[in-house]
Scaffold this active site. Structure first.
Site, PDB file in Angstrom:
ATOM      1  N   LYS A 151       0.842  -1.207   0.000  1.00 38.45           N
ATOM      2  CA  LYS A 151       0.000   0.000   0.000  1.00 38.45           C
ATOM      3  C   LYS A 151       0.874   1.253   0.000  1.00 38.45           C
ATOM      4  O   LYS A 151       0.601   2.212  -0.719  1.00 38.45           O
ATOM      5  CB  LYS A 151      -0.941  -0.030   1.218  1.00 38.45           C
ATOM      6  CG  LYS A 151      -2.050  -1.060   1.053  1.00 38.45           C
ATOM      7  CD  LYS A 151      -2.827  -1.348   2.336  1.00 38.45           C
ATOM      8  CE  LYS A 151      -3.745  -2.553   2.079  1.00 38.45           C
ATOM      9  NZ  LYS A 151      -4.463  -2.996   3.278  1.00 38.45           N
TER      10      LYS A 151
ATOM     11  N   GLN B 172      -4.754  -1.601   9.376  1.00 34.80           N
ATOM     12  CA  GLN B 172      -4.570  -2.924   8.765  1.00 34.80           C
ATOM     13  C   GLN B 172      -5.184  -4.008   9.662  1.00 34.80           C
ATOM     14  O   GLN B 172      -4.873  -4.088  10.841  1.00 34.80           O
ATOM     15  CB  GLN B 172      -3.070  -3.186   8.534  1.00 34.80           C
ATOM     16  CG  GLN B 172      -2.773  -4.485   7.827  1.00 34.80           C
ATOM     17  CD  GLN B 172      -3.304  -4.531   6.390  1.00 34.80           C
ATOM     18  OE1 GLN B 172      -3.218  -3.555   5.641  1.00 34.80           O
ATOM     19  NE2 GLN B 172      -3.875  -5.661   6.016  1.00 34.80           N
TER      20      GLN B 172
ATOM     21  N   ASP C  10     -11.037   2.519   3.513  1.00 31.75           N
ATOM     22  CA  ASP C  10     -11.282   1.074   3.340  1.00 31.75           C
ATOM     23  C   ASP C  10     -12.765   0.806   3.049  1.00 31.75           C
ATOM     24  O   ASP C  10     -13.126  -0.273   2.584  1.00 31.75           O
ATOM     25  CB  ASP C  10     -10.876   0.307   4.615  1.00 31.75           C
ATOM     26  CG  ASP C  10      -9.610  -0.508   4.422  1.00 31.75           C
ATOM     27  OD1 ASP C  10      -9.262  -0.782   3.256  1.00 31.75           O
ATOM     28  OD2 ASP C  10      -8.990  -0.870   5.433  1.00 31.75           O
TER      29      ASP C  10
END
Ligand code: NAP
Length: 282
Positions: free
Chosen positions: A52, A96, A119
């Site tokens: 990422k 995460q 997200d």
């Protein structure tokens, strides 16, 4: 022989488009930025986080890393999320997953400001997607829609079967396919006659988390097969939820693992990071 849907190539096209857009936004004084929080040092999570950050560097999105020890408490993590929510220079926040057992993932997801929820996991983002309002879309299903569209797969009126009903893949996938006017069936572990249901699908999206579960008996001749699964087999070779070698000869088009859905998830995360500043300045 099936057409191979090349997620690596399509994700690169998207990242190149986003790179141009990020540069244009920067010229207007609008800088995209992403805070990435990792708790603990799970090796798979570290690979995802690094990928990422690399994608951010490529597209021109500033990334800020928080690497927290595995014994971090929920309150400490929530404190960092709240601080990032208030920071003007941070547009996107990503925590995460999975998180260590002492931390309630849902509480953390809910603590992220819906304006920075790149997200797309916050209940407000999910609700907006559900009723067709503008908001952040969950990256993997949004990436699959892009894969299908950019490969010329028509979805309107098609029979689509999604195997899996998780909050991050199966459910949002079904909603996004519905938004494209497909006729959608969602199958799961209690579904009866799974093979029969799958064999009706023009487009079969497989997100079961079981290596090579789906063989040609589940696939209608000429169907488009999208494999979301990521596994390593006994020989440490990457594979998906679909038995590629068995299914490929009967499918019309199919995604490989690796190089199918995986790269699209990161490309859509980058898109969401830009969306955070696009919508902010609208
Ligand atoms: P998950 O939360 O474990 O959900 C799996 C779903 O499959 C559940 O809904 C389960 O049904 C259903 N299922 C399990 N066994 C089944 C069976 N034998 N027949 C029919 N349905 C069955 O998994 P997930 O998070 O959605 O992820 C799925 C896979 O995608 C995993 O391999 C994961 O690593 C991968 N993944 C890839 C990406 C990417 O970027 N490529 C992103 C996310 C996930 P119940 O609900 O009834 O239990």
């Amino acid at each position: 022989m099936a057409k191979i849907i090349d997620g690596k190539k399509i994700s690169q096209e998207i990242k190149d488009e986003l790179k141009k857009e990020a540069a244009a936004l920067r010229e207007q004084g609008k800088e995209a930025s992403l805070a990435v929080i990792q708790v603990g040092s799970d090796p798979a999570s570290s690979i995802y986080v690094n990928n990422k950050k690399k994608a951010c560097a490529y597209v021109g999105i500033r990334s800020v890393s928080y690497e927290l020890p595995s014994e971090t408490t929920q309150e400490e993590l929530l404190g960092i999320v709240r601080e990032l929510n208030d920071r003007e220079d941070i547009q996107g926040i990503l925590v995460q997953l999975p998180l260590p057992a002492q931390i309630d993932e849902d509480a953390v997801i809910r603590a992220i400001s819906p304006q920075k929820d790149v997200d797309g996991f916050h209940p407000e983002s999910v609700g907006r997607m559900c009723i067709g309002e503008k908001g952040f879309l969950s990256c993997t299903p949004a990436g699959i829609i892009q894969l299908l569209k950019r490969s010329g797969v028509e979805l309107e009126g098609k029979d689509c079967v999604v195997i899996g009903r998780s909050n991050i893949v199966g459910k949002p996938m079904a909603l996004l396919l519905l938004r494209e006017n497909a006729t959608v069936t969602v199958a799961h572990s209690r579904t009866r006659n799974l093979k029969e249901i799958c064999r009706r699908a023009d487009v079969l999206v497989v997100a079961v988390g079981k290596p090579r579960l789906i063989t040609r008996e589940y696939v209608k001749e000429g169907a488009v097969v999208i494999d979301v699964g990521i596994h390593r087999d006994a020989e440490n070779k990457m594979c998906g939820d679909v038995d590629f070698a068995d299914v490929e000869p009967v499918a019309g088009a199919i995604t490989p693992v690796p190089g199918g859905v995986g790269p699209m998830t990161i490309a859509m995360l980058m898109n969401n990071c830009l969306e955070a500043i696009r919508s902010k300045h609208e």
